[in-house]
Scaffold this motif. Structure first.
Motif, PDB file in Angstrom:
ATOM      1  N   SER A  95     -67.433  37.836  13.485  1.00  0.00           N
ATOM      2  CA  SER A  95     -66.191  38.610  13.486  1.00  0.00           C
ATOM      3  C   SER A  95     -65.147  37.915  12.610  1.00  0.00           C
ATOM      4  N   ALA A 134     -70.712  41.421  15.231  1.00  0.00           N
ATOM      5  CA  ALA A 134     -69.251  41.552  15.210  1.00  0.00           C
ATOM      6  C   ALA A 134     -68.966  42.830  15.976  1.00  0.00           C
ATOM      7  N   ARG A 161     -65.053  43.157  11.512  1.00  0.00           N
ATOM      8  CA  ARG A 161     -64.068  43.240  12.586  1.00  0.00           C
ATOM      9  C   ARG A 161     -64.733  43.546  13.921  1.00  0.00           C
ATOM     10  N   THR A 163     -65.752  42.523  18.173  1.00  0.00           N
ATOM     11  CA  THR A 163     -66.733  41.608  18.769  1.00  0.00           C
ATOM     12  C   THR A 163     -67.518  42.349  19.840  1.00  0.00           C
TER      13      THR A 163
END
Length: 346
Positions: A95, A134, A161, A163
């Protein structure tokens, strides 16, 4: 040390009787000894070296009997043995927060270096797979013993971007058990469900699944490294239950800020916080362990600890064969010395 058949240890009480019989036999032989014509022969025969040497073979044979009796009692001990682990899945967080430099030079580079050091420490026969996650999770490298391919997969990480820690566990399980047809798409909702994952494109036919005790599957383990809390995807505790039902241990490694911090990159910022509580629950539920690494050196030590833990395990093992081997060697040594020194077997 414990014994499976401790009642056989009572036979060791026979050994003092054998010693007593040996002493009485020596006294009897001394009384019946012939008179030698030459005093020099008597002195040579009764020298200190000869007196000591003649007792060594019987003493070794007595030790051999003791070792055999102990072996008959089936002793057990906790010893370190090579682990049965054959496959390890490294699930690594990629991430955007992994750009943070609180772990030098940054979290991502530190985790990549530590992971490659970990691979170098593992025995060559252990297969390793790489899962990068991620906002989604994907297999970066299927389990293999080729360390170069694994290092290349780690170096190819691309930051994204969000998680999805739960997805990472599910994809890891799907990689370990492809025959079970683990369906990540069926567990997702909303946009994640529409997006899908390549690993589910060709699902094998599902087989009937029967849960096993947590931690009982000793042929594989999952190591998950993350620096944030779940923001999307499958509930990580639900995924942990899936791992526990399959007996797979999940070892979780937390990197980053526990209390929370706002990290900015190239004009945008985000709030990150390490969800230690969830990571601990995942480890506990699957009979694994949680580790926190606040620095690059800490992270390296964590991986060193995991390497040792996953390749060598301590467990109670029967060691009667070792005592039986010792008994055989002592008996052979006693007989050999007796033949060498006195031209007879004891």
């Amino acid at each position: 040390m414990q014994f499976l058949w401790p009642q056989y240890l009572w036979l060791l009480l026979l050994l003092p009787l054998l010693v007593l019989s040996y002493v009485l036999l020596l006294r009897r032989k001394k009384k019946l000894a012939l008179r030698y014509a030459s005093l020099s022969i008597v002195k040579e025969a009764m020298s200190t070296g000869s007196r000591v040497r003649r007792h060594i073979p019987p003493a070794l044979f007595l030790l051999s009997l003791a070792a055999m009796l102990i072996a008959a009692a089936r002793p057990t001990a906790v010893i370190a043995l090579p682990s049965a682990q054959q496959t390890i899945i490294l699930a690594m967080d990629v991430s955007g927060s992994m750009r943070a430099t609180d772990v030098e030079p940054n979290r991502l580079v530190a985790s990549q270096r530590a992971a490659k050091s970990f691979l170098a420490e593992l025995p060559r026969h252990v297969k390793v797979g790489i899962v990068a996650f991620a906002g989604s999770a994907q297999v970066a490298q299927l389990p293999t013993t080729n360390r170069d391919d694994l290092a290349t997969a780690i170096d190819r990480f691309q930051l994204q971007r969000a998680t999805a820690t739960g997805n990472a566990i599910v994809i890891s399980l799907a990689t370990l058990f492809p025959e079970q047809g683990i369906d990540l798409q069926a567990m997702q909702t909303g946009r994640e469900r529409q997006r899908g994952f390549a690993i589910d494109a060709q699902r094998p036919e599902k087989k009937e699944f029967t849960p096993v005790p947590p931690g009982s599957y000793t042929s594989a383990a999952i190591i998950m490294l993350t620096d944030g809390q779940r923001t999307t995807g499958v509930d990580p505790l639900e995924a942990a239950k899936m791992a526990a039902d399959r007996g797979v241990r999940v070892y979780t490694v937390g990197v980053g800020t526990v209390d929370g911090e706002t990290i900015g990159f190239e004009g945008w910022s985000m709030r990150v916080r390490l969800d230690e509580e969830t990571l601990k629950q995942i480890a506990t539920r699957t009979e694994g362990e949680y580790y926190y690494a606040g620095t690059a050196q800490d992270l390296k030590k964590v991986y060193e600890s995991l390497s040792s833990r996953l390749t060598v395990e301590k467990k109670e093992t029967e060691i009667s064969a070792l005592f039986a081997l010792a008994a055989a060697l002592l008996a052979m040594l006693a007989g050999g010395l007796s033949l060498l020194w006195f031209n007879r077997i004891l």
